[in-house]
Design a protein around this motif. Structure first.
Motif, PDB file in Angstrom:
ATOM      1  N   ALA A 107     -11.345   6.919   5.545  1.00  0.00           N
ATOM      2  CA  ALA A 107     -11.069   7.658   4.315  1.00  0.00           C
ATOM      3  C   ALA A 107      -9.586   7.594   3.965  1.00  0.00           C
ATOM      4  O   ALA A 107      -9.213   7.437   2.803  1.00  0.00           O
ATOM      5  CB  ALA A 107     -11.510   9.122   4.477  1.00  0.00           C
ATOM      6  N   ALA A 108      -8.735   7.703   4.993  1.00  0.00           N
ATOM      7  CA  ALA A 108      -7.294   7.629   4.746  1.00  0.00           C
ATOM      8  C   ALA A 108      -6.892   6.259   4.220  1.00  0.00           C
ATOM      9  O   ALA A 108      -6.086   6.125   3.301  1.00  0.00           O
ATOM     10  CB  ALA A 108      -6.527   7.948   6.032  1.00  0.00           C
ATOM     11  N   ALA A 109      -7.468   5.223   4.827  1.00  0.00           N
ATOM     12  CA  ALA A 109      -7.152   3.866   4.380  1.00  0.00           C
ATOM     13  C   ALA A 109      -7.672   3.614   2.976  1.00  0.00           C
ATOM     14  O   ALA A 109      -7.003   3.013   2.136  1.00  0.00           O
ATOM     15  CB  ALA A 109      -7.745   2.853   5.344  1.00  0.00           C
ATOM     16  N   ALA A 110      -8.894   4.077   2.713  1.00  0.00           N
ATOM     17  CA  ALA A 110      -9.470   3.891   1.384  1.00  0.00           C
ATOM     18  C   ALA A 110      -8.689   4.672   0.340  1.00  0.00           C
ATOM     19  O   ALA A 110      -8.590   4.258  -0.817  1.00  0.00           O
ATOM     20  CB  ALA A 110     -10.932   4.329   1.390  1.00  0.00           C
ATOM     21  N   GLY A 111      -8.127   5.817   0.768  1.00  0.00           N
ATOM     22  CA  GLY A 111      -7.325   6.600  -0.149  1.00  0.00           C
ATOM     23  C   GLY A 111      -6.071   5.870  -0.572  1.00  0.00           C
ATOM     24  O   GLY A 111      -5.515   6.121  -1.637  1.00  0.00           O
TER      25      GLY A 111
ATOM     26  N   LEU B 231      -7.675  -6.531   7.735  1.00  0.00           N
ATOM     27  CA  LEU B 231      -6.680  -5.463   7.721  1.00  0.00           C
ATOM     28  C   LEU B 231      -7.215  -4.307   8.547  1.00  0.00           C
ATOM     29  O   LEU B 231      -8.382  -3.930   8.423  1.00  0.00           O
ATOM     30  CB  LEU B 231      -6.418  -4.995   6.285  1.00  0.00           C
ATOM     31  CG  LEU B 231      -5.318  -3.953   6.096  1.00  0.00           C
ATOM     32  CD1 LEU B 231      -3.937  -4.594   6.282  1.00  0.00           C
ATOM     33  CD2 LEU B 231      -5.402  -3.317   4.700  1.00  0.00           C
ATOM     34  N   SER B 232      -6.355  -3.728   9.399  1.00  0.00           N
ATOM     35  CA  SER B 232      -6.782  -2.670  10.320  1.00  0.00           C
ATOM     36  C   SER B 232      -5.830  -1.485  10.264  1.00  0.00           C
ATOM     37  O   SER B 232      -4.650  -1.626   9.914  1.00  0.00           O
ATOM     38  CB  SER B 232      -6.803  -3.193  11.767  1.00  0.00           C
ATOM     39  OG  SER B 232      -7.531  -4.391  11.875  1.00  0.00           O
ATOM     40  N   VAL B 233      -6.347  -0.323  10.647  1.00  0.00           N
ATOM     41  CA  VAL B 233      -5.535   0.878  10.839  1.00  0.00           C
ATOM     42  C   VAL B 233      -5.900   1.468  12.196  1.00  0.00           C
ATOM     43  O   VAL B 233      -6.901   1.094  12.803  1.00  0.00           O
ATOM     44  CB  VAL B 233      -5.775   1.918   9.722  1.00  0.00           C
ATOM     45  CG1 VAL B 233      -5.338   1.377   8.372  1.00  0.00           C
ATOM     46  CG2 VAL B 233      -7.233   2.358   9.682  1.00  0.00           C
ATOM     47  N   ARG B 234      -5.075   2.398  12.673  1.00  0.00           N
ATOM     48  CA  ARG B 234      -5.356   3.032  13.966  1.00  0.00           C
ATOM     49  C   ARG B 234      -6.255   4.236  13.774  1.00  0.00           C
ATOM     50  O   ARG B 234      -6.085   5.015  12.847  1.00  0.00           O
ATOM     51  CB  ARG B 234      -4.052   3.448  14.652  1.00  0.00           C
ATOM     52  CG  ARG B 234      -4.270   4.007  16.065  1.00  0.00           C
ATOM     53  CD  ARG B 234      -2.990   3.993  16.883  1.00  0.00           C
ATOM     54  NE  ARG B 234      -2.029   4.989  16.469  1.00  0.00           N
ATOM     55  CZ  ARG B 234      -1.998   6.243  16.916  1.00  0.00           C
ATOM     56  NH1 ARG B 234      -2.897   6.662  17.800  1.00  0.00           N
ATOM     57  NH2 ARG B 234      -1.074   7.075  16.507  1.00  0.00           N
TER      58      ARG B 234
ATOM     59  N   LEU C 179       8.658   4.296   4.448  1.00  0.00           N
ATOM     60  CA  LEU C 179       9.614   4.847   5.403  1.00  0.00           C
ATOM     61  C   LEU C 179       9.853   3.909   6.581  1.00  0.00           C
ATOM     62  O   LEU C 179      10.615   4.236   7.489  1.00  0.00           O
ATOM     63  CB  LEU C 179       9.119   6.203   5.923  1.00  0.00           C
ATOM     64  CG  LEU C 179       8.934   7.305   4.880  1.00  0.00           C
ATOM     65  CD1 LEU C 179       8.366   8.557   5.522  1.00  0.00           C
ATOM     66  CD2 LEU C 179      10.264   7.599   4.177  1.00  0.00           C
ATOM     67  N   GLY C 180       9.198   2.756   6.573  1.00  0.00           N
ATOM     68  CA  GLY C 180       9.349   1.809   7.673  1.00  0.00           C
ATOM     69  C   GLY C 180       8.419   2.072   8.831  1.00  0.00           C
ATOM     70  O   GLY C 180       8.528   1.438   9.885  1.00  0.00           O
ATOM     71  N   THR C 181       7.454   2.975   8.662  1.00  0.00           N
ATOM     72  CA  THR C 181       6.495   3.299   9.711  1.00  0.00           C
ATOM     73  C   THR C 181       5.306   2.345   9.654  1.00  0.00           C
ATOM     74  O   THR C 181       4.796   2.049   8.566  1.00  0.00           O
ATOM     75  CB  THR C 181       5.993   4.743   9.543  1.00  0.00           C
ATOM     76  OG1 THR C 181       7.112   5.631   9.568  1.00  0.00           O
ATOM     77  CG2 THR C 181       5.019   5.116  10.654  1.00  0.00           C
ATOM     78  N   ILE C 182       4.866   1.869  10.805  1.00  0.00           N
ATOM     79  CA  ILE C 182       3.697   0.985  10.846  1.00  0.00           C
ATOM     80  C   ILE C 182       2.442   1.791  10.515  1.00  0.00           C
ATOM     81  O   ILE C 182       2.133   2.777  11.180  1.00  0.00           O
ATOM     82  CB  ILE C 182       3.536   0.332  12.235  1.00  0.00           C
ATOM     83  CG1 ILE C 182       4.722  -0.595  12.516  1.00  0.00           C
ATOM     84  CG2 ILE C 182       2.225  -0.460  12.310  1.00  0.00           C
ATOM     85  CD1 ILE C 182       4.724  -1.185  13.915  1.00  0.00           C
ATOM     86  N   THR C 183       1.731   1.366   9.477  1.00  0.00           N
ATOM     87  CA  THR C 183       0.517   2.064   9.068  1.00  0.00           C
ATOM     88  C   THR C 183      -0.724   1.175   9.132  1.00  0.00           C
ATOM     89  O   THR C 183      -1.844   1.669   9.068  1.00  0.00           O
ATOM     90  CB  THR C 183       0.649   2.596   7.627  1.00  0.00           C
ATOM     91  OG1 THR C 183       0.966   1.498   6.755  1.00  0.00           O
ATOM     92  CG2 THR C 183       1.752   3.639   7.535  1.00  0.00           C
TER      93      THR C 183
END
Length: 270
Positions: free
Chosen positions: A74-78, A103-106, A210-214
């Protein structure tokens, strides 16, 4: 035509709707009645959804609730901007390399695939949307962890047994930290036979404003098709990840977490 996929979505929707409402966490019988399936079918589908991390048991009630995979998805789709920006880049990688890109997220201690482009040679489990794979033995998992210090790795992976994966998967935290330190300097992960036999994952981190890996952008290549092009393929994946950052207006370089990880890379975790 109603497919298994449709019924799975209906089941997931019913669980989320109940959680958002005031009816509590529904059990197997309630869910079967709501979506018009028998309890045996419902039970099998719930097991599949739970295995993917999309739902989980609420132990006190023994009902079902949304799992970590659902929230990550949901966060990624958002972040529609990220997914929209990734699609043409994934297609370009597949067109150029004829290999699956994704594409992947944690999601906790797992990697969730949120978008992909298939190739013609074979299906690859990690490149299937909704797939959950380990952080510690996959290219995208390691790319998502590149900014983690040794201490942060130890805290996040506390309790992980390092069993499974491919023949060259890290078997302890020290090996994983050393490999990530090397990949951090290169800016791209080359995971050779770490998740599957004879397959190399090429993965690069994607950073936010912000340079954070997402997220992580990846390409899987069978070893017999590398043909001495490992460095070239790694560079093309890193370039695609940077292009995605440009498309989404993200930072051009690592954030504070990467600097902290670099400073502590050689310190033993305690």
């Amino acid at each position: 035509m109603t497919t298994t996929f449709d019924r799975g979505l209906a089941l997931l929707d019913a669980i989320v709707a109940a959680e958002l409402g005031s009816t509590g966490y529904p059990g197997n019988a309630q869910l079967a009645e709501r979506i018009g399936l028998d309890q045996a079918q419902t039970s099998r589908m719930l097991k599949d959804l739970a295995a993917a991390g999309l739902v989980e048991r609420d132990e006190p009630s023994r009902g079902w609730r949304a799992g970590p995979g659902w929230f990550a998805l949901a966060a990624a789709a958002g972040d529609g901007e990220l997914l929209r920006g990734a699609r043409p880049l994934l297609r370009a990688l597949v067109a150029r390399r004829h290999e699956p890109a994704w594409l992947s997220v944690r999601s906790g201690t797992a990697v969730l695939t949120v978008g992909s482009e298939a190739s013609h040679w074979a299906s690859y489990v990690a490149a299937t949307p909704g797939a959950l794979t380990p952080l510690w033995c996959t290219g995208p998992g390691r790319a998502l962890l590149l900014d983690h210090s040794d201490r942060e790795l130890a805290e996040l992976l506390d309790g992980v047994s390092f069993v499974g994966g491919g023949p060259r998967a890290a078997r302890d935290l020290a090996t994983l930290a050393a490999r990530n330190a090397e990949a951090r300097a290169a800016g791209v992960v080359v995971a050779d036979r770490e998740f599957e036999h004879d397959v190399v994952d090429f993965s690069a981190p994607v950073r936010d404003r912000l340079g954070t890996i997402t997220a992580a952008l990846s390409l899987a290549v069978p070893r017999f098709r590398l043909g001495g092009h490992t460095a070239e393929i790694a560079a093309s994946v890193a370039e695609a990840a940077r292009a995605l950052q440009v498309r989404t207006g993200a930072a051009s370089g690592p954030g504070p977490a990467a600097t902290r990880a670099g400073r502590t890379a050689d310190r033993p975790a305690s």
